[in-house]
Design a protein around this motif. Structure first.
Motif, PDB file in Angstrom:
ATOM      1  N   ARG A  33       5.270  -0.722  -3.575  1.00  0.00           N
ATOM      2  CA  ARG A  33       4.002  -0.012  -3.784  1.00  0.00           C
ATOM      3  C   ARG A  33       3.438  -0.308  -5.171  1.00  0.00           C
ATOM      4  NH1 ARG A  33       4.126   6.270  -2.327  1.00  0.00           N
ATOM      5  NH2 ARG A  33       5.026   5.274  -0.463  1.00  0.00           N
ATOM      6  N   PHE A 143       1.068  -3.417   2.568  1.00  0.00           N
ATOM      7  CA  PHE A 143       0.942  -1.984   2.848  1.00  0.00           C
ATOM      8  C   PHE A 143       2.023  -1.521   3.822  1.00  0.00           C
ATOM      9  CE2 PHE A 143      -3.202  -2.068   0.817  1.00  0.00           C
ATOM     10  CZ  PHE A 143      -3.327  -0.767   0.335  1.00  0.00           C
ATOM     11  N   PHE A 147       4.379   1.462   2.658  1.00  0.00           N
ATOM     12  CA  PHE A 147       4.272   2.751   3.342  1.00  0.00           C
ATOM     13  C   PHE A 147       4.877   2.617   4.747  1.00  0.00           C
ATOM     14  CE2 PHE A 147       0.818   2.413   0.279  1.00  0.00           C
ATOM     15  CZ  PHE A 147       0.944   3.598  -0.439  1.00  0.00           C
ATOM     16  N   ALA A 150       4.202   5.390   7.434  1.00  0.00           N
ATOM     17  CA  ALA A 150       2.834   5.858   7.685  1.00  0.00           C
ATOM     18  C   ALA A 150       2.348   5.375   9.055  1.00  0.00           C
ATOM     19  CB  ALA A 150       1.898   5.349   6.600  1.00  0.00           C
ATOM     20  N   PRO A 153      -0.816   2.519   7.769  1.00  0.00           N
ATOM     21  CA  PRO A 153      -0.466   2.205   6.371  1.00  0.00           C
ATOM     22  C   PRO A 153      -1.661   2.026   5.447  1.00  0.00           C
ATOM     23  CG  PRO A 153       0.857   0.909   7.891  1.00  0.00           C
ATOM     24  CD  PRO A 153      -0.219   1.563   8.704  1.00  0.00           C
ATOM     25  N   THR A 158      -3.859   5.779   0.832  1.00  0.00           N
ATOM     26  CA  THR A 158      -2.748   4.892   0.452  1.00  0.00           C
ATOM     27  C   THR A 158      -3.203   3.835  -0.548  1.00  0.00           C
ATOM     28  OG1 THR A 158      -3.147   3.514   2.428  1.00  0.00           O
ATOM     29  CG2 THR A 158      -1.456   5.239   2.590  1.00  0.00           C
TER      30      THR A 158
END
Length: 300
Positions: A33, A143, A147, A150, A153, A158
């Motif tokens: 991230r 992404f 994530f 998620a 994502p 985000t």
């Protein structure tokens, strides 16, 4: 047991690998991230016309501040506030010059990207921004890695979370002053005298207390303007000119002269304070490649 140790060692190595040499499955979502946020921070696609990134105004060589009094946005509308440094911004609980209610980087992200008073990056809406990022295959992969749990994502939240994760890595704690505190450097006699003035008769540390060199509080410097301004950090102040919330002070001398408390200092004492302030520059922070423009190629 040996296999578990090997996996633990491999995971630690991945976290330390700035070059992202390890496989995608070995990278922690948090580290992925941060690297995603770094890529977004330098990506002009977050602006309406693709001409301005976060880094356009927050340049590493200026401690992620700017060398201008204010900076115009994508519509050439004049800026209102001086661009603040992002050094140690992850430790801040107040994040703008005048809005005391923005206390999370994830919320602050939308001010320059989508704010219209004045227009900065000028992105029209969250859906447009999300669609633009989602259309990039590299971002889709990054992404998903960042994530992993998620349902979707890539969305506006985000995107903001990723940029905020990178901003929290902008830690500046290796100035000459820091090194002197650790016993690894020695300040000049003038800088030491300036520090004594800063902490004593000058009264500077009342609002600019170490280690952040800001109390993060808001003060009414100009009662006629009816606005309270947040105390800026003085870390890396030697490379963040011009000063004040509107960039009206071009030099440290002008910035110091604008403070009522420093008028009692002699010319020599003021120069000593300036010498001390220059020891707050963190050269490592200004040149750390891990914080700079990422490689163009998508990470493996």
């Amino acid at each position: 047991m040996l296999l578990s140790f090997k996996r633990l060692f491999a995971s630690a190595f991945c976290l330390l690998s700035v070059s992202l040499l390890c496989g995608a499955g070995d990278l922690s979502p948090q580290y992925a991230r941060e690297q995603l946020g770094r890529r977004l921070f330098y990506d002009a696609d977050l602006s309406a016309d693709g001409s301005m990134s976060c880094a356009t105004c927050h340049e590493q060589r200026h401690a992620f501040a700017d060398g201008n009094a204010t900076h115009p946005g994508v519509t050439d509308e004049a800026g209102v506030r001086n661009v603040p440094s992002l050094g140690n911004v992850g430790d801040f609980v107040t994040l703008t010059w005048v809005d005391q209610h923005i206390s999370r980087l994830e919320k602050q992200f939308f001010v320059p990207v989508m704010g219209h008073h004045p227009v900065e990056m000028g992105m029209t809406d969250r859906k447009t921004m999300t669609n633009r990022i989602e259309g990039d295959a590299c971002y889709r992969r990054l992404f998903a890695r960042s994530f992993p749990h998620a349902e979707r994502p890539i969305d506006a939240e985000t995107i903001a979370m990723a940029v905020a994760a990178f901003e929290r890595t902008l830690v500046s704690r290796n100035s000459q002053w820091d090194e002197a505190r650790r016993g690894k450097a020695v300040l000049s006699a003038e800088a030491k005298r300036g520090e004594a003035q800063f902490l004593g008769r000058g009264g500077c540390s009342g609002c600019h207390a170490a280690p952040l060199f800001t109390d993060q509080k808001f003060y009414a410097f100009d009662p006629a303007a009816n606005v309270r301004i947040r105390t800026p950090s003085l870390r890396n102040v030697g490379v963040t000119a011009p000063y004040w919330h509107d960039g009206s002070a071009k030099t440290l001398h002008e910035a110091l002269a604008a403070h009522r408390g420093t008028r009692s200092l002699s010319e020599n004492d003021e120069k000593a304070v300036e010498a001390f302030l220059l020891t707050l520059t963190d050269e490592q922070f200004l040149h750390d490649a891990a914080l700079g423009l990422p490689p163009e190629a998508c990470p493996p």
